[in-house]
Design a protein around this motif. Structure first.
Motif, PDB file in Angstrom:
ATOM      1  N   LEU A  14       1.137  -0.794   0.403  1.00  0.00           N
ATOM      2  CA  LEU A  14       0.122   0.540  -0.036  1.00  0.00           C
ATOM      3  C   LEU A  14       0.781   1.720  -0.035  1.00  0.00           C
ATOM      4  O   LEU A  14       0.346   2.721  -0.979  1.00  0.00           O
ATOM      5  CB  LEU A  14      -1.085   0.345   1.098  1.00  0.00           C
ATOM      6  CG  LEU A  14      -2.131  -0.987   1.204  1.00  0.00           C
ATOM      7  CD1 LEU A  14      -2.534  -1.413   2.031  1.00  0.00           C
ATOM      8  CD2 LEU A  14      -2.852  -0.931   0.452  1.00  0.00           C
ATOM      9  N   HIS A  19      -1.168   5.369  -1.486  1.00  0.00           N
ATOM     10  CA  HIS A  19      -1.639   5.354  -0.495  1.00  0.00           C
ATOM     11  C   HIS A  19      -0.901   6.410   0.586  1.00  0.00           C
ATOM     12  O   HIS A  19      -0.323   5.950   1.279  1.00  0.00           O
ATOM     13  CB  HIS A  19      -2.551   4.106   0.576  1.00  0.00           C
ATOM     14  CG  HIS A  19      -3.356   3.988  -0.956  1.00  0.00           C
ATOM     15  ND1 HIS A  19      -4.174   4.485  -1.843  1.00  0.00           N
ATOM     16  CD2 HIS A  19      -2.933   2.777  -1.586  1.00  0.00           C
ATOM     17  CE1 HIS A  19      -4.371   3.410  -2.764  1.00  0.00           C
ATOM     18  NE2 HIS A  19      -3.721   2.389  -2.833  1.00  0.00           N
ATOM     19  N   GLU A  23      -5.315   6.690   4.881  1.00  0.00           N
ATOM     20  CA  GLU A  23      -5.781   5.770   4.420  1.00  0.00           C
ATOM     21  C   GLU A  23      -5.310   3.756   4.734  1.00  0.00           C
ATOM     22  O   GLU A  23      -6.052   3.099   4.182  1.00  0.00           O
ATOM     23  CB  GLU A  23      -5.323   6.142   2.676  1.00  0.00           C
ATOM     24  CG  GLU A  23      -6.660   4.872   1.821  1.00  0.00           C
ATOM     25  CD  GLU A  23      -8.004   4.863   1.313  1.00  0.00           C
ATOM     26  OE1 GLU A  23      -8.412   3.722   1.087  1.00  0.00           O
ATOM     27  OE2 GLU A  23      -8.651   5.304   2.457  1.00  0.00           O
ATOM     28  N   ARG A  26      -6.958   2.936   7.432  1.00  0.00           N
ATOM     29  CA  ARG A  26      -8.776   2.456   7.166  1.00  0.00           C
ATOM     30  C   ARG A  26      -8.866   1.039   6.349  1.00  0.00           C
ATOM     31  O   ARG A  26      -9.046   0.304   6.989  1.00  0.00           O
ATOM     32  CB  ARG A  26      -9.050   3.567   6.732  1.00  0.00           C
ATOM     33  CG  ARG A  26      -9.528   4.524   7.400  1.00  0.00           C
ATOM     34  CD  ARG A  26     -10.624   5.855   6.796  1.00  0.00           C
ATOM     35  NE  ARG A  26      -9.846   6.265   5.568  1.00  0.00           N
ATOM     36  CZ  ARG A  26      -9.688   7.576   5.473  1.00  0.00           C
ATOM     37  NH1 ARG A  26      -8.887   7.937   6.343  1.00  0.00           N
ATOM     38  NH2 ARG A  26      -8.530   7.908   4.333  1.00  0.00           N
ATOM     39  N   ARG A  27      -7.107   0.854   5.465  1.00  0.00           N
ATOM     40  CA  ARG A  27      -7.559  -0.078   4.267  1.00  0.00           C
ATOM     41  C   ARG A  27      -7.343  -1.630   5.558  1.00  0.00           C
ATOM     42  O   ARG A  27      -7.578  -2.606   5.534  1.00  0.00           O
ATOM     43  CB  ARG A  27      -6.955  -0.077   3.381  1.00  0.00           C
ATOM     44  CG  ARG A  27      -7.768   0.570   2.841  1.00  0.00           C
ATOM     45  CD  ARG A  27      -6.554   0.419   1.272  1.00  0.00           C
ATOM     46  NE  ARG A  27      -7.398   1.429   0.230  1.00  0.00           N
ATOM     47  CZ  ARG A  27      -7.032   0.894  -0.819  1.00  0.00           C
ATOM     48  NH1 ARG A  27      -5.853   0.221  -1.590  1.00  0.00           N
ATOM     49  NH2 ARG A  27      -7.722   2.622  -1.648  1.00  0.00           N
TER      50      ARG A  27
END
Length: 155
Positions: A14, A19, A23, A26-27
């Motif tokens: 990620l 990102h 973010e 959150r993922r």
């Protein structure tokens, strides 16, 4: 959170995709700060700042006005006071007669303001100032109040 090998690989992927830390958090179901801390410990490459910064080449040419150097020393106390030292400014006395407010003279008068500045009624107290103070003894008693001992208030 326990950073398993699988979680670390997902973080790296990620991160490489670009990102934001929020973010990624959150993922992955963790906080942004957890992502930042782990990325730091893994020595992942630094991210560009989310705050857009313009380089000097990108900035539009602006007309600049030359700045005048500031005078050394303290700023003047009032914009109404004359700039020259030793000068006098007319001030209405208690009797209503305009008198020159002495500056840097041997006889010092009380600097206690009376009335609303900018109005015709505004003036300074004209009594003789107490030694070592900018105010007369009456106004110095108001201006300089000894702090109370807080132990007296405790009950």
């Amino acid at each position: 959170m326990d950073w398993t090998a699988e979680a670390i690989e997902r973080l790296r992927a990620l991160w490489a995709e670009g990102h934001s830390t929020a973010e990624i958090g959150r993922r992955m179901g963790v906080s942004k700060n957890a992502v930042v801390g782990k990325a730091h410990r893994l020595n992942l490459p630094a991210r560009p700042s989310p705050i857009r910064r313009e380089t000097l080449a990108e900035r539009p040419a602006q007309a600049t006005t030359p700045r005048l150097p500031r005078a050394a020393g303290p700023a003047p106390r009032s914009t109404l006071a004359p700039a020259a030292s030793g000068s006098t400014a007319p001030v209405a006395a208690a009797s209503g007669v305009v008198r020159a407010f002495p500056r840097l003279s041997a006889m010092r008068s009380c600097c206690w303001p009376i009335g609303e500045p900018g109005t015709p009624e505004f003036r300074f107290c004209s009594a003789e100032a107490a030694s070592g103070k900018p105010y007369c003894s009456q106004h110095a008693a108001v201006a300089y109040v000894k702090a109370r001992d807080r132990r007296e208030d405790a009950a």
